[in-house]
Design an enzyme around this catalytic site. Structure first.
Site, PDB file in Angstrom:
ATOM      1  CG  ASP A 144     -30.111  -0.351  31.536  1.00  0.00           C
ATOM      2  OD1 ASP A 144     -29.164   0.220  30.981  1.00  0.00           O
ATOM      3  OD2 ASP A 144     -30.195  -1.587  31.647  1.00  0.00           O
ATOM      4  CG  ASP A 197     -29.008  -5.694  32.015  1.00  0.00           C
ATOM      5  OD1 ASP A 197     -28.693  -4.581  32.474  1.00  0.00           O
ATOM      6  OD2 ASP A 197     -28.872  -5.988  30.811  1.00  0.00           O
TER       7      ASP A 197
END
Length: 205
Positions: free
Chosen positions: A185, A151
């Site tokens: 995401d 991420d």
């Protein structure tokens, strides 16, 4: 949108997702961040579990973290086949364009994170205190199915102390928006958002 165009769209999202993750993994040390704007940072973290870093073992105490990780990855792989069939069926039946776009986004995002979970433990070495190498001679940081999701997108739009009059959280330090996420995401969230906001049009007969 036809199945062929859906596949091309999915490939495009996967390329952007994986290129961004590989770049971050091979250029950043874990925890390193770069400020782009006051409200946007590139911040490298790794997620070993589900959304917001949650783990199955957080809820089921008798399962070890490694067993829970394998269970989660296997579940994701099974789920991606179901989503893939949903996309195939929606294009075959010429369902609404919103539904097809949404399912394609969800499929691409889910597959992007599955690639991390399945392969990154083998393809990269550790990022703790060092920049990771791709295909290191000494081997990866873990085995197959034990990879961590990369991420890097962080939007701390506002930071400060909440008003004292707020119940429960008054006076505490708060960041909005705190989660760190990735392109995959974003694709999943956008897909679900389309299904929620345009529900009637998405599932119109």
């Amino acid at each position: 949108m036809s199945l062929k165009k859906s596949i091309l769209f999915i490939i495009l999202i996967l390329l952007v997702d994986q290129v961004s993750k590989i770049y971050i993994k091979t250029h950043f040390i874990l925890g390193e961040d770069v400020t782009v704007f006051n409200w946007f940072k590139i911040y490298f973290i790794e997620n070993d579990g589900m959304a917001w870093g949650t783990k199955i073992s957080d809820f089921v105490s008798f399962i070890s973290d490694r067993t829970a990780k394998i269970a989660l990855t296997v579940f994701r792989i099974v789920a991606i086949f179901g989503i893939g069939y949903w996309l195939y069926d929606a294009t075959r039946k010429q369902n609404s364009q919103i539904l097809i776009w949404a399912v394609a986004l969800i499929f691409a995002g889910a597959l992007g994170n599955i690639i991390d979970s399945v392969f990154y433990g083998v393809l990269f070495d550790d990022s703790f205190g060092q920049v990771a190498s791709f295909m290191p001679a000494s081997g990866g940081y873990d085995g197959l199915l034990h990879g961590k999701v990369v991420d890097m997108l962080y939007f701390p739009l506002w930071k400060g102390y909440l008003p004292e009059w707020l119940p429960f959280y008054g006076g505490t330090y708060f960041t909005f928006f705190d989660p760190v996420f990735n392109i995959a995401d974003m694709a999943i969230s956008t897909g679900f958002g389309l299904l929620i906001v345009f529900n009637k049009r998405a599932f119109a007969d």
